[in-house]
Design an enzyme around this catalytic site. Structure first.
Site, PDB file in Angstrom:
ATOM      1  N   CYS A   1       0.276   3.865   2.706  1.00 34.75           N
ATOM      2  CA  CYS A   1       0.763   3.373   4.000  1.00 34.75           C
ATOM      3  C   CYS A   1       2.241   3.703   4.159  1.00 34.75           C
ATOM      4  O   CYS A   1       2.701   4.058   5.249  1.00 34.75           O
ATOM      5  CB  CYS A   1       0.574   1.863   4.128  1.00 34.75           C
ATOM      6  SG  CYS A   1      -1.146   1.342   4.098  1.00 34.75           S
TER       7      CYS A   1
ATOM      8  N   CYS B   1       0.829  -1.209   0.000  1.00 31.97           N
ATOM      9  CA  CYS B   1       0.000   0.000   0.000  1.00 31.97           C
ATOM     10  C   CYS B   1       0.864   1.261   0.000  1.00 31.97           C
ATOM     11  O   CYS B   1       1.574   1.534   0.968  1.00 31.97           O
ATOM     12  CB  CYS B   1      -0.935  -0.073   1.217  1.00 31.97           C
ATOM     13  SG  CYS B   1      -1.554   1.478   1.844  1.00 31.97           S
TER      14      CYS B   1
END
Ligand code: ZN
Length: 153
Positions: A79, A76
């Site tokens: 993230c 991600c």
């Protein structure tokens, strides 16, 4: 519960970031780098702690401090952008807030339990209860404003 708030013998429970023991620490000593009696790690070291199913429960329900948990995954992109923001926040708020991270690919049961539909999702816990959550990446000042709004005073 909190009848001795002004007492010098007041203490808080801190979950060790290394061995996950729960350690009673005098409240007036939290700024003096208390150590874990079991593994000698610094308790409030200002680092983000990687949590699995067992240590998640210890940190979010047994410790006295609020715990912000970042539900993330390695693939991600947003993230990855959040990681330095969380590191910085963990350092700045070391004696007031613990920050943990849960890898949602490795801990699918936890991700399911908290109904994580998008990542990153940040959930603030205290005493085993969810106080607030935020989905989506944020920069340091936005995170700081959000925390000031939702942290217990
Ligand atoms: Zn320890």
């Amino acid at each position: 519960m909190n009848t001795n708030a002004a007492s010098a013998t007041d203490s808080i429970l801190v979950a060790c970031p290394q061995c996950h023991s729960v350690v009673r620490t005098p409240s007036d000593r939290v700024g003096e780098h208390p150590k874990c009696p079991k593994c000698k790690a610094q308790l409030l070291d200002g680092h983000v702690v990687a949590l699995d199913a067992a240590s998640f429960v210890t940190h979010t329900s047994k410790g006295s401090l609020p715990v912000l948990v970042d539900f993330w995954a390695a693939w991600c992109g947003p993230c990855k952008m959040m990681a330095p923001v969380l590191d910085q926040t963990a350092q700045r708020r070391a004696t007031k807030l613990q920050i943990g991270k849960v890898n949602t690919d490795e801990q699918q049961e936890l991700a399911g339990r908290f109904n994580i539909r998008s990542i990153p999702t940040l959930i603030l816990f205290q005493g085993g209860r969810e106080l607030a959550r935020h989905s989506g990446a944020v920069d340091a000042s936005t995170l700081s404003r959000w925390l000031d709004g939702v942290l217990p005073r």
